[in-house]
Design a protein around this motif. Structure first.
Motif, PDB file in Angstrom:
ATOM      1  N   ALA A  98       0.829  -1.205   0.000  1.00 27.80           N
ATOM      2  CA  ALA A  98       0.000   0.000   0.000  1.00 27.80           C
ATOM      3  C   ALA A  98       0.865   1.258   0.000  1.00 27.80           C
ATOM      4  O   ALA A  98       0.560   2.235  -0.687  1.00 27.80           O
ATOM      5  CB  ALA A  98      -0.937  -0.006   1.203  1.00 27.80           C
ATOM      6  N   VAL A  99       1.954   1.258   0.791  1.00 27.02           N
ATOM      7  CA  VAL A  99       2.862   2.412   0.816  1.00 27.02           C
ATOM      8  C   VAL A  99       3.508   2.605  -0.556  1.00 27.02           C
ATOM      9  O   VAL A  99       3.614   3.734  -1.065  1.00 27.02           O
ATOM     10  CB  VAL A  99       3.929   2.233   1.909  1.00 27.02           C
ATOM     11  N   LEU A 100       3.937   1.501  -1.183  1.00 25.04           N
ATOM     12  CA  LEU A 100       4.516   1.593  -2.518  1.00 25.04           C
ATOM     13  C   LEU A 100       3.481   2.089  -3.536  1.00 25.04           C
ATOM     14  O   LEU A 100       3.798   2.872  -4.439  1.00 25.04           O
ATOM     15  CB  LEU A 100       5.066   0.231  -2.944  1.00 25.04           C
ATOM     16  N   THR A 101       2.232   1.638  -3.375  1.00 26.55           N
ATOM     17  CA  THR A 101       1.161   2.086  -4.270  1.00 26.55           C
ATOM     18  C   THR A 101       0.920   3.582  -4.128  1.00 26.55           C
ATOM     19  O   THR A 101       0.691   4.294  -5.118  1.00 26.55           O
ATOM     20  CB  THR A 101      -0.138   1.313  -3.974  1.00 26.55           C
ATOM     21  N   LEU A 102       0.971   4.094  -2.887  1.00 30.70           N
ATOM     22  CA  LEU A 102       0.804   5.531  -2.691  1.00 30.70           C
ATOM     23  C   LEU A 102       1.913   6.305  -3.390  1.00 30.70           C
ATOM     24  O   LEU A 102       1.662   7.356  -3.997  1.00 30.70           O
ATOM     25  CB  LEU A 102       0.797   5.875  -1.201  1.00 30.70           C
ATOM     26  N   PHE A 103       3.128   5.791  -3.326  1.00 29.55           N
ATOM     27  CA  PHE A 103       4.245   6.468  -3.999  1.00 29.55           C
ATOM     28  C   PHE A 103       4.002   6.537  -5.507  1.00 29.55           C
ATOM     29  O   PHE A 103       4.221   7.582  -6.135  1.00 29.55           O
ATOM     30  CB  PHE A 103       5.560   5.748  -3.706  1.00 29.55           C
ATOM     31  N   VAL A 104       3.519   5.432  -6.084  1.00 35.62           N
ATOM     32  CA  VAL A 104       3.192   5.426  -7.517  1.00 35.62           C
ATOM     33  C   VAL A 104       2.077   6.426  -7.816  1.00 35.62           C
ATOM     34  O   VAL A 104       2.157   7.212  -8.771  1.00 35.62           O
ATOM     35  CB  VAL A 104       2.780   4.007  -7.976  1.00 35.62           C
ATOM     36  N   ALA A 105       1.012   6.413  -6.972  1.00 40.44           N
ATOM     37  CA  ALA A 105      -0.111   7.325  -7.179  1.00 40.44           C
ATOM     38  C   ALA A 105       0.327   8.781  -7.047  1.00 40.44           C
ATOM     39  O   ALA A 105      -0.087   9.646  -7.836  1.00 40.44           O
ATOM     40  CB  ALA A 105      -1.226   7.015  -6.177  1.00 40.44           C
TER      41      ALA A 105
END
Length: 412
Positions: A98-105
């Motif tokens: 989820a943290v990595l996904t936020l970085f992508v977003a």
């Protein structure tokens, strides 16, 4: 000759184990709360610079509203599937992704903002909404699992306080970030905080992420959706979030339009309403655990019992000190339910489907958050602020009825 016995392989627990477990629990709470704070700030920050975004992208207020609203809508849809997956996987690993996904977003939104591509900005925010709901559900799941039954509601209450802290952080720093680095930077600004939280969370949570035993069956998953206690607590969450977002959305407009306060004063006054949630959400667990011996129903009953008359009479007062007192008391009362309901719902189901129950609670609650500002706007346009606040007070009265009949979970 004296022979010493080596007890390192003994099955008896070490005297240091309770202390180590306590340190791990509060490390999990601190790390997960930092991650959630960063995501909450990311969620609300466009609202702090909406005029700048509208001028840059040449969009109207309704379309601009989707910059915040899209995350609530995504969360409502994604929450229940996310909870079902969390019951079948490792919540700790889910937090990492989820943290990595936020970085992508955040990176996607930053690039799209620089190119003036509104649709891509919205799509990036939808992806961020998935990250948000995973962190929220996984965080509650793993914090609940790590804490003892005696302090579970306290630990979860501290975690849920990350919401209003993140809102305050986003609202307060968004304009400064936009002025210094350009408004698209707001989408990247809070990813650093989530990474700091992950650094704290990851080592502390080792061994706490995976559910014990086999994954729940489809029948067990369905049993959550058929559980009347789950629906009762879900309805409390829906009503609580509806009241929370109604006052947040329309309180400032009421103070400006009806009472003649400036936008700056009105915004400052209404900011007290969510801000008191830092105290309320933490104290809901403390009061439940320490004062009521782990009972949950008295807290939600008191929450709506105090909120209902305050909302009903809100438009009857024009004195600034009284309005401040009303906003603080109402915000404190409403958020007692918001802080406790996520602990409450997981205690009325089998532990194997606890994450699903939390996800259901999230989805139902955010549905109230999504609908209340829209319905409130329609009522204000048709009948005025007085009627809108009366109807909101009636929602709180309904909350009293539901809370009165709410079940008391068995202590685990």
């Amino acid at each position: 000759m004296t022979i010493r016995t080596n007890n390192t392989n003994s099955d008896e627990p070490s005297v240091d184990e309770p202390r180590q477990k306590s340190q791990s629990t509060w490390g999990i709470v601190a790390g997960a709360s930092l991650i959630s704070t960063g995501l909450a700030a990311y969620e609300i920050v466009p609202a702090s610079v909406t005029p700048v975004i509208r001028d840059s992208l040449h969009i109207g207020p309704t379309i601009a509203g989707f910059l915040v609203g899209i995350m609530f809508g995504t969360a409502v849809i994604a929450s229940l599937p996310a909870g079902a997956i969390l019951d079948r996987t490792d919540s700790r690993t889910a937090m990492l992704f989820a943290v990595l996904t936020l970085f992508v977003a955040g990176t996607w939104g930053w690039v799209a903002g620089h190119h003036g591509d509104y649709r891509s900005v919205i799509a990036s925010r939808a992806l961020g909404g998935v990250a948000y709901v995973v962190v929220w559900n996984a965080g509650i799941d793993i914090v609940s699992r790590a804490a003892n039954s005696e302090n579970r509601a306290t630990a979860v209450g501290i975690f849920t306080a990350s919401g209003p802290i993140g809102f305050a952080l986003g609202q307060g720093t968004g304009p400064l970030i936009a002025e210094r680095f350009g408004w698209p930077a707001i989408f990247l600004a809070f990813t650093g905080l989530t990474f700091v939280g992950l650094v704290v969370f990851w080592p502390a949570s080792r061994g706490f992420g995976t559910s014990r035993g086999e994954a729940p069956s489809i029948q067990e998953f369905g049993a959550v959706l058929r559980n009347r206690s789950v629906w009762s607590i879900g309805l409390l969450g829906f009503l609580g979030y509806a009241l929370y977002l109604f006052v947040n959305s329309w309180g400032s407009s009421y103070l400006t339009v009806e009472l003649g306060f400036s936008l700056a004063i009105s915004g400052l006054l209404v900011a007290l309403f969510p801000a008191i949630g830092v105290v309320s959400r933490i104290s809901s667990g403390l009061i439940s655990d320490r004062v009521f011996g782990g009972r949950r129903q008295p807290i939600v009953l008191g929450s709506f019992g105090v909120a209902a008359p305050l909302v009903l009479v809100f438009t009857r007062f024009r004195s600034l000190p009284l309005l401040v007192a009303l906003l603080l008391l109402t915000g404190f009362a409403v958020q007692l339910t918001l802080g406790l309901s996520f602990t409450y719902v997981r205690e009325v189901v089998d532990p194997r489907v606890a994450a699903t129950a939390v996800a259901f609670q999230t989805s139902i609650g955010l549905a109230g958050a999504f609908l209340a500002p829209i319905a409130g706007g329609v009522i204000v346009d048709v009948a005025g602020f007085d009627t809108a606040f009366v109807l909101a007070g009636i929602l709180a009265l309904c909350g009293i009825v539901v809370a009165w009949r709410a079940p008391e979970p068995a202590r685990l």
